[in-house]
Design an enzyme around this catalytic site. Sequence first.
Site, PDB file in Angstrom:
ATOM      1  N   GLY A  86       1.637  -7.591  -2.807  1.00  0.00           N
ATOM      2  CA  GLY A  86       3.010  -7.486  -3.300  1.00  0.00           C
ATOM      3  C   GLY A  86       3.552  -6.075  -3.191  1.00  0.00           C
ATOM      4  O   GLY A  86       2.825  -5.130  -2.898  1.00  0.00           O
ATOM      5  N   ARG A  89       4.835  -0.337  -4.288  1.00  0.00           N
ATOM      6  CA  ARG A  89       5.569   0.944  -4.300  1.00  0.00           C
ATOM      7  C   ARG A  89       6.855   0.815  -3.490  1.00  0.00           C
ATOM      8  O   ARG A  89       7.327   1.770  -2.895  1.00  0.00           O
ATOM      9  CB  ARG A  89       4.715   2.047  -3.725  1.00  0.00           C
ATOM     10  CG  ARG A  89       4.306   1.744  -2.333  1.00  0.00           C
ATOM     11  CD  ARG A  89       3.858   2.907  -1.574  1.00  0.00           C
ATOM     12  NE  ARG A  89       3.114   2.395  -0.432  1.00  0.00           N
ATOM     13  CZ  ARG A  89       2.581   3.146   0.474  1.00  0.00           C
ATOM     14  NH1 ARG A  89       2.670   4.419   0.394  1.00  0.00           N
ATOM     15  NH2 ARG A  89       1.939   2.591   1.474  1.00  0.00           N
ATOM     16  N   ASP A 248      -0.428  -8.493   5.905  1.00  0.00           N
ATOM     17  CA  ASP A 248       0.692  -8.081   5.045  1.00  0.00           C
ATOM     18  C   ASP A 248       1.561  -7.036   5.729  1.00  0.00           C
ATOM     19  O   ASP A 248       2.625  -6.689   5.215  1.00  0.00           O
ATOM     20  CB  ASP A 248       0.181  -7.558   3.696  1.00  0.00           C
ATOM     21  CG  ASP A 248      -0.819  -6.423   3.859  1.00  0.00           C
ATOM     22  OD1 ASP A 248      -1.835  -6.623   4.543  1.00  0.00           O
ATOM     23  OD2 ASP A 248      -0.572  -5.340   3.313  1.00  0.00           O
ATOM     24  N   ASN A 249       1.124  -6.535   6.872  1.00  0.00           N
ATOM     25  CA  ASN A 249       1.940  -5.583   7.625  1.00  0.00           C
ATOM     26  C   ASN A 249       2.445  -6.206   8.916  1.00  0.00           C
ATOM     27  O   ASN A 249       2.772  -5.507   9.870  1.00  0.00           O
ATOM     28  CB  ASN A 249       1.129  -4.326   7.929  1.00  0.00           C
ATOM     29  CG  ASN A 249       0.783  -3.548   6.666  1.00  0.00           C
ATOM     30  OD1 ASN A 249       1.456  -3.689   5.648  1.00  0.00           O
ATOM     31  ND2 ASN A 249      -0.264  -2.744   6.722  1.00  0.00           N
ATOM     32  N   ASP A 258       5.704  -0.960   8.424  1.00  0.00           N
ATOM     33  CA  ASP A 258       4.653  -0.232   7.725  1.00  0.00           C
ATOM     34  C   ASP A 258       3.989   0.821   8.597  1.00  0.00           C
ATOM     35  O   ASP A 258       2.936   0.605   9.182  1.00  0.00           O
ATOM     36  CB  ASP A 258       3.615  -1.199   7.131  1.00  0.00           C
ATOM     37  CG  ASP A 258       3.719  -1.173   5.615  1.00  0.00           C
ATOM     38  OD1 ASP A 258       4.029  -0.100   5.096  1.00  0.00           O
ATOM     39  OD2 ASP A 258       3.517  -2.209   4.970  1.00  0.00           O
TER      40      ASP A 258
HETATM   41  P1  AMP Z   1       0.041  -0.567   2.587  1.00  0.00           P
HETATM   42  O1  AMP Z   1      -1.277   0.080   2.841  1.00  0.00           O
HETATM   43  O2  AMP Z   1       1.159   0.425   2.506  1.00  0.00           O
HETATM   44  O3  AMP Z   1       0.349  -1.674   3.520  1.00  0.00           O
HETATM   45  O4  AMP Z   1      -0.050  -1.182   1.128  1.00  0.00           O
HETATM   46  C1  AMP Z   1      -0.985  -2.145   0.753  1.00  0.00           C
HETATM   47  C2  AMP Z   1      -0.752  -2.555  -0.683  1.00  0.00           C
HETATM   48  O5  AMP Z   1      -0.975  -1.468  -1.589  1.00  0.00           O
HETATM   49  C3  AMP Z   1       0.655  -3.033  -0.984  1.00  0.00           C
HETATM   50  O6  AMP Z   1       0.586  -4.069  -1.926  1.00  0.00           O
HETATM   51  C4  AMP Z   1       1.313  -1.813  -1.557  1.00  0.00           C
HETATM   52  O7  AMP Z   1       2.409  -2.137  -2.357  1.00  0.00           O
HETATM   53  C5  AMP Z   1       0.173  -1.215  -2.368  1.00  0.00           C
HETATM   54  N1  AMP Z   1       0.342   0.235  -2.544  1.00  0.00           N
HETATM   55  C6  AMP Z   1       0.171   1.179  -1.615  1.00  0.00           C
HETATM   56  N2  AMP Z   1       0.414   2.413  -2.128  1.00  0.00           N
HETATM   57  C7  AMP Z   1       0.748   2.243  -3.420  1.00  0.00           C
HETATM   58  C8  AMP Z   1       1.111   3.129  -4.483  1.00  0.00           C
HETATM   59  N3  AMP Z   1       1.188   4.454  -4.314  1.00  0.00           N
HETATM   60  N4  AMP Z   1       1.394   2.576  -5.676  1.00  0.00           N
HETATM   61  C9  AMP Z   1       1.329   1.261  -5.870  1.00  0.00           C
HETATM   62  N5  AMP Z   1       0.985   0.369  -4.914  1.00  0.00           N
HETATM   63  C10 AMP Z   1       0.694   0.848  -3.691  1.00  0.00           C
HETATM   64 MG    MG Z   2       1.950  -2.741   3.762  1.00  0.00          MG
END
Ligand code: AMP
Ligand code: MG
Length: 476
Positions: A86, A89, A248-249, A258
């Site tokens: 979900g 951020r 998810d990306n 992403d």
């Molecule tokens: P990502 O690696 O950016 O694709 O993120 C993977 C998951 O981690 C997603 O659910 C993001 O919303 C969550 N996420 C990544 N960075 C943060 C953060 N700094 N705070 C809260 N959730 C995060």
């Molecule tokens: Mg992501």
Amino acid sequence: MTVTPAVAFDNSYARLPGTMHVSVSPTPVEAPRLITVNAALAAELRLDPALLTADVGVGNALLEGMTPIAQAYAGHQFGNFVPQLGDGRAILMGEVIDLHGRRRDIQLKGAGPTPFSRRGDGRAALGPVLREYLVSESMHALGIPTTRALMAATTGERVYREQVLPGAVLTRVAASHIRVGTFQFFAVRRDLDSLRLLADHVIARHYPALAGAANPYLALLDSVMQAQASLVARWVQAGFIHGVMNTDNTSVSGETIDYGPCAFMDAYDPATVFSSIDQGGRYAYDNQAPIAQWNLARLAETLLPLIDADRDVAIRIATERIEGFPAIYTQQWLAGFRKKIGLVTEEDGDALLIQQLLDALQMARADFTNSFRQLANGETVSALASWSPLWQDRLTRDPQSAEDRRLLMRSVNPAYIPRNHLVEEMIAAAIQHGDYTPFETMLHILMNPYEEQPGAERYAAAPAPAEQVYRTFCGT
Ligand code: AMP
Ligand code: MG
């Protein structure tokens, strides 16, 4: 505080059932400052740039009509299924209909915690925000489908990673933020009602022509496959490595989404991996098409109950479709590389000819981008000395004039890509000295990637050995 824009928000995702999202407000920050506003994109979105203030850019102020939500999704991360990820951020602020009648999401990335944040702080650091801004806008200028960057602002607050870093927020614009992982979220919960609503929403929004198809959900799978095949072929033709092709990306609209540890390859090597966390090379340059197929198979699994009431029948049909992916991809790959070497006709030997070119680049560790650009400009490429006669021979059976061929090749072989060492240098200048000149200079040059720009030689040059970047880090 709210500000009234001339354009009306129309937040279709927020109107979907509460199983699919949660309402959440951005967390105000201390001292927002604008880094940049993308005036051309604002105009496309029918938003007055004057309204795009630092306060709006960090979520301290809302435009009237915004209804902020965090979207639910799941996903396979490096092959491991996580039933709940979900927006942890990112906050979807609302949707507008742009000048061309297309629905676009406006999202703040780094605007504070949401119910999906788990242990994260919901924040983004300045470096990854600048990287995503620059690389996504560069991808757009290259003609590759991508989410866009509308604005970037610093928060005046610090974020704590391995180091203490300045915080920032990126305003991201997307056709939608619906991912393969969004489908997985409902499939794993066996929430068929939400799944069907989601699929119908995606069809209406991204693939409206499918509404009348005999089996719209199977047609949806076909369309997402086409979009992904075309997208990944474009990445490969630009030397782009996404770095975190988790489900998810993977956007169902076919946009690149992403930008974490992504990078453009300098010297050609199909095994190139940049991401510091990708130890097995799962998301290596050359593995991107097989991984796209793997991600699409995960999408197909979620759609099974919608494809046919008989599960065995659904599995048989969907499997057949997914097995067709390599052929669809190869067609896109060939079409793109034919253009890169200036061909408008098709011959059976073309795939081999292209492979021989790539092999020669790899043997010589030649720069991918510059080798193709030199070919386009009619310059001698030393790495291609023995390949060149094969190409010349093939060109005798292609009817274009030399000038038309030159124009075609120059229009698909860029002079400028966001070179990693320069991206790192640009980020360091901003973080260490508050100097955004390198960011602005690079952005300006990258907006015209297919035209040589006097004085910009440094931005076209391959890195010296000491400048070469081998590892990139996730943008959390
Ligand atoms: P990502 O690696 O950016 O694709 O993120 C993977 C998951 O981690 C997603 O659910 C993001 O919303 C969550 N996420 C990544 N960075 C943060 C953060 N700094 N705070 C809260 N959730 C995060
Ligand atoms: Mg992501």
